[in-house]
Design a protein around this motif. Structure first.
Motif, mmCIF file in Angstrom:
data_model
loop_
_atom_site.group_PDB
_atom_site.id
_atom_site.type_symbol
_atom_site.label_atom_id
_atom_site.label_comp_id
_atom_site.label_asym_id
_atom_site.label_seq_id
_atom_site.Cartn_x
_atom_site.Cartn_y
_atom_site.Cartn_z
ATOM 1 N N GLN A 319 -14.113 15.536 -7.116
ATOM 2 C CA GLN A 319 -14.794 15.305 -6.142
ATOM 3 C C GLN A 319 -14.556 16.489 -5.038
ATOM 4 O OE1 GLN A 319 -15.977 12.330 -4.498
ATOM 5 N NE2 GLN A 319 -16.074 14.395 -2.836
ATOM 6 N N PRO A 320 -15.834 17.006 -4.552
ATOM 7 C CA PRO A 320 -15.938 18.353 -3.839
ATOM 8 C C PRO A 320 -16.059 18.173 -2.590
ATOM 9 C CG PRO A 320 -17.719 17.815 -4.480
ATOM 10 C CD PRO A 320 -17.458 16.335 -5.925
ATOM 11 N N ILE A 321 -14.613 19.022 -1.906
ATOM 12 C CA ILE A 321 -15.026 19.070 -0.072
ATOM 13 C C ILE A 321 -15.483 20.740 -0.231
ATOM 14 C CG2 ILE A 321 -12.729 19.033 1.449
ATOM 15 C CD1 ILE A 321 -11.513 16.791 -0.667
ATOM 16 N N THR A 322 -16.151 20.938 0.725
ATOM 17 C CA THR A 322 -16.723 22.170 0.472
ATOM 18 C C THR A 322 -16.356 22.217 2.485
ATOM 19 O OG1 THR A 322 -19.039 21.467 -0.482
ATOM 20 C CG2 THR A 322 -18.922 23.415 1.948
ATOM 21 N N VAL A 323 -15.483 23.312 2.043
ATOM 22 C CA VAL A 323 -15.115 23.987 3.554
ATOM 23 C C VAL A 323 -15.847 24.943 3.986
ATOM 24 C CG1 VAL A 323 -12.945 24.647 4.743
ATOM 25 C CG2 VAL A 323 -12.401 22.852 2.745
ATOM 26 N N ARG A 324 -15.864 25.275 5.560
ATOM 27 C CA ARG A 324 -17.057 26.577 6.265
ATOM 28 C C ARG A 324 -16.102 26.696 6.727
ATOM 29 N NH1 ARG A 324 -22.113 23.662 8.793
ATOM 30 N NH2 ARG A 324 -22.710 24.050 6.691
ATOM 31 N N PHE A 325 -16.370 28.149 6.861
ATOM 32 C CA PHE A 325 -15.439 29.113 7.497
ATOM 33 C C PHE A 325 -15.969 29.536 8.628
ATOM 34 C CE2 PHE A 325 -13.614 33.501 7.949
ATOM 35 C CZ PHE A 325 -12.301 33.539 9.063
ATOM 36 N N ALA A 326 -16.810 29.580 9.801
ATOM 37 C CA ALA A 326 -17.623 30.441 10.421
ATOM 38 C C ALA A 326 -16.366 30.653 11.989
ATOM 39 C CB ALA A 326 -18.850 29.443 11.406
ATOM 40 N N PRO A 327 -15.908 32.426 11.640
ATOM 41 C CA PRO A 327 -15.502 32.524 12.781
ATOM 42 C C PRO A 327 -15.981 33.216 14.072
ATOM 43 C CG PRO A 327 -15.312 34.374 10.951
ATOM 44 C CD PRO A 327 -15.890 33.124 10.481
ATOM 45 N N SER A 328 -15.449 33.402 14.891
ATOM 46 C CA SER A 328 -16.509 33.689 15.623
ATOM 47 C C SER A 328 -15.318 35.486 16.799
ATOM 48 C CB SER A 328 -15.662 32.697 17.262
ATOM 49 O OG SER A 328 -14.660 31.949 17.037
ATOM 50 N N GLU A 329 -14.837 35.076 16.888
ATOM 51 C CA GLU A 329 -13.339 36.247 17.234
ATOM 52 C C GLU A 329 -12.612 37.202 16.170
ATOM 53 O OE1 GLU A 329 -10.942 35.081 19.792
ATOM 54 O OE2 GLU A 329 -12.272 34.538 21.493
ATOM 55 N N LEU A 330 -12.714 38.625 16.097
ATOM 56 C CA LEU A 330 -11.848 39.801 15.326
ATOM 57 C C LEU A 330 -10.527 38.857 14.979
ATOM 58 C CD1 LEU A 330 -13.577 43.112 16.106
ATOM 59 C CD2 LEU A 330 -13.821 41.694 14.231
ATOM 60 N N GLY A 331 -10.571 39.486 13.384
ATOM 61 C CA GLY A 331 -8.445 39.292 13.193
ATOM 62 C C GLY A 331 -8.553 37.892 12.308
ATOM 63 N N ARG A 332 -7.496 37.590 11.891
ATOM 64 C CA ARG A 332 -6.944 36.618 10.949
ATOM 65 C C ARG A 332 -6.861 34.916 11.150
ATOM 66 N NH1 ARG A 332 -2.250 36.696 5.811
ATOM 67 N NH2 ARG A 332 -1.921 34.930 5.746
ATOM 68 N N ARG A 333 -8.060 34.878 10.903
ATOM 69 C CA ARG A 333 -7.623 33.507 11.210
ATOM 70 C C ARG A 333 -6.680 32.161 10.201
ATOM 71 N NH1 ARG A 333 -8.158 34.871 14.736
ATOM 72 N NH2 ARG A 333 -10.229 34.937 16.241
ATOM 73 N N ASP A 334 -5.900 31.794 10.172
ATOM 74 C CA ASP A 334 -5.082 30.257 9.454
ATOM 75 C C ASP A 334 -5.457 28.931 9.368
ATOM 76 O OD1 ASP A 334 -3.919 33.084 7.347
ATOM 77 O OD2 ASP A 334 -2.482 32.868 8.997
#
Length: 997
Positions: A319-334
């Motif tokens: 079962q694939p699960i697609t995760v999308r990353f769409a950052p809006s501000e600079l820097g690291r996102r966890d």
């Protein structure tokens, strides 16, 4: 003493001897005879007895019992009896007593499929029999499925099982015995019952099943084998396998999902794969995100993953699960992705998410490479500029672009980073060059990709194409083999041409025609590919724009000649502000009819330095249609001296001709050069064209006579500033006005300004009591102008030309404080602007009494503005006619400078100073109204004169009526009336047929 058994045996022997002794010769004894009878297990078959063992599986043994009995009256003696394989028989006794019976046990063990028979004689003293033994071997036909028993994935310690089905495809019964598993992991496998005690019996065509069991004892793969016997032979060999897992499901990739560096507002997706590792369906109950900038795409809980059964398609176990990353501000996102399951041992799993907003992004230009056409075995090279166009991430040094590999997908192409890959990486904004080489070896279309792998999530792919042609080898001649532009003034341009000539039998394909080197460029539209047919010539013009040093370059091309594909024409040129100036900087003769000669054109060699310069030689390139009348050389030029040369253009064929006049002096080993340009065509008119300039910046030097008779004229100047500035203010001109006097040394008191009339070229007032440079933004401009133009009347020596020369020359023009005098801040620094035009206005009621000639002063003006006549002008308000009581002498020397500069002259005896200053202001600030022609117009109407009838004048493409302009025959110029003067930016064109001289 004999025992009873021995006495009985002796008695029988004695009786036998008596009977034999009483046989009465050969006569048989009646009533005492053995008789062999076959009572069972054989059937008559003619003269034989048939013993049929029937069908027996190969590897097994079939049996039959043949019964023998002695029905005689005497003991039966049997001779030894034996059979050969595949038949066998147990040993018979040597004798049968009267009435005795024995079983003959016959066996049949076929070695191969097919019928088998054998004959043997059974011999006794009571008769003999012919026995026929017959049987048929049958192939073992028991098949068990699956032969590879993969129990799949199972958690360590959990039991998994799989059913095996065996089918008897033969015509005989099968008796199956399942053996104990063998192999390295045999202890992890078993089956449900022991067939040694209870075998699986399969009638012909029947099927039966048993279950294989498995319990993983450790993580990883388990393997064993299992044998199934049919009788004594192995009918099936099964492979057993299973995988021990720690959990019921797995996540791929393991660990965190790392999105790497993503530009702000960009979107990147990654797939997380859930795989069922157990033996039962796995239910995913919930999906949850604890993260900003992340989102789940394309999967919604709950859903079920089927068991990992080999009979089920693999995609259904994932079962694939697609995760999308769409950052809006600079820097690291966890972030964290939580997955809830129905696995009791592991009901919730957390997956960490990591990404950086910003970081490296690789971009290459161009985005696709098309080599076009090239000949086989002629390599071509293309360059791509690749750069890190990402966004730097604060707080990390991991945002540099790191190139891991550069290559191509197909053989005809290779690629490499020019200078090698920088192991330190490429910060945001840094770039590198990739060279792609195409080496075609076979005719046709080649296509591939440039592939660049970096620390970006993606691999950059750039399409590459090229078409290889099978051509005859090219034979190319180049003349000249080198281009030397000599010494040129910085910023000036010159063009030379080289000729490419195909002297081969076939076409010549030219590729990658390009110019290398600072300041060099191909003139005209570049062409990607050029085909020269046999015998064809091509002129390639190369333009050189001079800098301030010597440079070298090359004209490079690739020809379809495998023996010499890469050709190069060396280029040389230099830029230097030498003492020798050539006016004009480029001499264009226009368009002539072949066979005609142009009007002689003047070239001035000017010494623009204080010291002497020696002209050693003047030469032209070989084979040129231009000629230069030689002067007496060597010639020494003192400061401001001019050596005049005359040049002619006499083409004999049609075409465009560009050559260099080379002038060698004692100041450089390299010759100064002047481009000579001419065109030749039949029935072609000459069109001279200009773009009317907008002299928006103008520096105006007013040189005012401060002798005793100038009070009224100075007052008139002071009172009529609006008339002088009328044109400048109308056009929004950025002007600077400075004033000096005709006085060089002080001659007593009486003059304002601080130096008693001895300005000596310094701007007035020397004491800085008023602003010395007036501009449109000067506060109270009219008052300061009125003061600065009333310079006093204390001086008696009018040397306007020398005063202007000193005002515009070193050291006063270069310094804020003139080192020649003791007065503070009395230099003219800042008055002369590089971008501005220069106008000088002389106002005097006497002639000039300077030592130098007017020609030298005009050359000084030209030298200050790169010898561009359109950027300098000289004007005068002086005596112009005899008989005026207001003048001491006609201003002949001033008028000579005005004539040379094409300026405006007004009579100082005027009573209309408004009109006078308007005319002067228009000349000083306005755009040009005179346009000199390149050639001499022909007398086309045959009236014996050259006049307006021979010319066609247009402004902005519209014909200008002759009433609004005139032709100055003496100066060979078109002169517009003041009200018809072209506006800035207008295209001015004059069309005429050149005279054939």
């Amino acid at each position: 003493m004999l025992d009873t058994r021995s006495r009985l045996l002796a008695l029988l022997l004695l009786l036998s001897a008596v009977v034999n002794a009483c046989s009465c010769g050969d006569r048989p004894t009646t009533g005492l005879a053995p008789k062999l009878v076959v009572t069972g297990g054989a059937t008559p078959a003619g003269t034989e007895l048939l013993v049929d063992l029937g069908a027996v599986a190969v590897g097994r043994t079939g049996e039959r019992i043949v019964r023998l009995r002695n029905e005689g009256t005497a003991p039966l003696e049997l001779q030894p009896f034996a059979l050969e394989a595949p038949f066998s028989a147990k040993q018979l006794p040597a004798a049968l007593p009267i009435g005795g019976e024995v079983e003959l046990q016959v066996g049949f063990a076929p070695l191969r499929p097919g019928p088998v028979q054998a004959r043997r004689q059974l011999v006794s003293n009571g008769g003999s029999f012919e026995l026929l033994f017959r049987g048929e071997g049958v192939a073992a036909a028991v098949a068990c499925e699956p032969r590879v028993v993969d129990l799949g994935n199972a958690v360590v310690g959990e039991r998994v099982e799989r059913t095996v089905t065996c089918t008897n495809h033969s015509t005989v019964e099968a008796r199956l015995h399942v053996q104990t598993p063998e192999g390295p992991d045999a202890g992890a496998f078993d089956h449900e019952r022991s067939f040694e005690e209870d075998p699986l019996l399969l009638a012909p065509g029947a099927s039966g099943s048993f279950v294989v069991l498995g319990v993983p004892q450790r993580l990883g793969r388990h393997e064993a084998t299992l044998a199934i016997l049919d009788g004594a032979s192995t009918t099936a060999h099964l492979s057993l396998a299973m995988t021990g897992n720690q959990a019921a499901f797995a996540l791929e990739p393991q660990g965190c999902i790392d999105f790497g560096f993503v530009a702000p507002d960009a979107v990147v997706e990654q797939a997380l794969l859930l795989r069922n590792l157990g033996s039962a369906p796995l239910a995913i109950d919930s999906l949850a995100l604890a993260a900003a900038d992340y989102a789940i795409v394309g999967a919604t809980a709950p859903f079920t993953i089927p068991a990992d059964d080999p009979d089920t398609a693999a995609a259904e176990n994932e079962q694939p699960i697609t995760v999308r990353f769409a950052p809006s501000e600079l820097g690291r996102r966890d972030g964290t992705l939580r997955i809830g399951t129905d696995d009791p041992r592991n009901p919730e799993v957390e997956v960490c998410l990591r990404g950086f907003a910003g970081g490296p992004v690789l971009a290459c230009n161009p985005g696709a490479v098309d080599f076009g056409k090239s000949a086989i075995d002629v390599p071509l090279v293309r360059h791509l500029l690749c750069s890190n166009v990402g966004v730097a991430v604060p707080g990390t040094e991991e945002d540099d672009l790191h190139v891991r590999s550069v290559g191509t997908s197909t053989e005809p192409f290779t690629a490499a980073v020019v200078g090698g890959i920088d192991p330190a990486g490429y910060p945001v904004g840094a770039a590198f060059t990739v060279a792609i080489t195409w080496s075609p070896f076979d005719e046709g279309i080649d296509a591939g990709e440039l592939q660049i792998e970096t620390n970006e999530p993606r691999t950059l792919a750039v399409p590459i194409t090229g078409e290889a042609l099978d051509l005859l080898p090219c034979s190319l001649q180049i003349d000249p083999v080198a281009l030397d532009f000599g010494l040129r003034p910085p910023g000036s341009e010159a063009t030379l041409r080289t000729v490419l000539h195909n002297v081969g039998r076939g076409p010549c394909l030219l590729r990658d025609v390009a110019v290398q080197g600072e300041g060099f460029a191909l003139d005209g539209d570049p062409r990607d590919a050029i085909t020269l047919e046999s015998g064809e010539r091509l002129l390639l013009p190369v333009r050189f724009t001079a800098g301030r040093s010597a440079v070298e370059g090359s004209l490079d091309l690739v020809a379809s000649d495998p023996a010499q594909p890469n050709r190069s024409v060396p280029l040389r040129g230099a830029g230097m502000e030498g003492c020798l100036r050539m006016v004009p900087e480029r001499l264009d003769f226009g368009t002539l009819t072949p066979g005609c000669s142009s009007v002689a054109r003047e070239v001035q060699l000017v010494n623009a330095c204080p010291g002497a310069v020696t002209v050693e030689s003047v030469a032209l390139d070989a084979g040129t249609p231009f000629t230069v009348a030689q002067a007496a050389l060597p010639a020494q030029l003192l400061a401001g001296d001019v050596l005049r040369l005359t040049a002619n253009f006499a083409p004999q064929a049609e075409g465009t001709f560009e050559h260099l006049l080379r002038v060698r002096t004692d100041e450089s080993a390299t010759a100064f050069t002047l481009p000579l340009v001419g065109h030749a065509a039949h029935d072609a008119d000459q069109i001279d064209s200009w773009i009317q300039e907008n002299d928006n910046a103008v520096d105006v030097l007013l040189v005012i006579d401060n002798s005793g008779s100038m009070a009224g004229e100075q007052q008139a100047l002071a009172d009529n500033l609006p008339a002088l500035l009328d044109w400048a203010q109308t056009q929004g001109t950025d002007f600077q006005i400075g004033v000096t006097t005709t006085g060089l040394a002080s001659e007593g008191g009486g003059c304002p300004g601080g130096v008693d009339g001895g300005e000596d070229g310094r701007l007035y007032p020397v004491d800085n009591s008023h602003p010395r440079i007036l501009t449109p933004s000067t506060p109270d401009l009219a008052a300061h102008y009125a003061f600065n133009t009333q310079v006093g009347t204390c001086h008696g020596s009018e040397m306007g030309l020398e005063a202007a020369t000193r005002a515009l020359s070193s050291p006063v023009i270069d310094n804020a404080d003139d080192p020649r005098h003791v007065h503070p801040n009395d230099g003219n620094l800042g008055f002369l602007r590089e971008e501005a035009s220069l106008s000088v206005i002389f106002v005097s009621d006497d002639d000039d009494h300077s030592v130098g000639a007017g020609g030298a002063f005009f050359q000084l003006l030209l030298g200050l503005k790169d010898f561009d006549p359109s950027r300098v002008s000289a004007h005068a308000i002086v005596g112009m006619v005899e008989g005026c009581d207001q003048v001491a002498a006609i201003g002949t020397r001033y008028l000579d400078v005005v004539r040379r500069a094409g300026g405006v002259a007004q009579d100082i005896c005027t009573s209309d100073w408004v009109s006078t200053l308007q005319a002067i202001g228009t000349g000083a600030f306005a755009t040009r109204d005179r346009f000199p022609l390149r050639g001499l117009p022909a007398d086309e109407n045959g009236d014996g004169t050259i006049d307006e009838a021979e010319l066609d004048v247009r402004v902005g493409g519209t014909v200008v009526p002759q009433a609004r302009w005139s032709y100055d025959v003496e100066r060979n110029q078109v002169v517009f009336l003041p009200q018809a003067r072209p506006e800035p930016g207008d295209l001015v064109e004059v069309q005429y047929r050149m005279a054939c001289l």
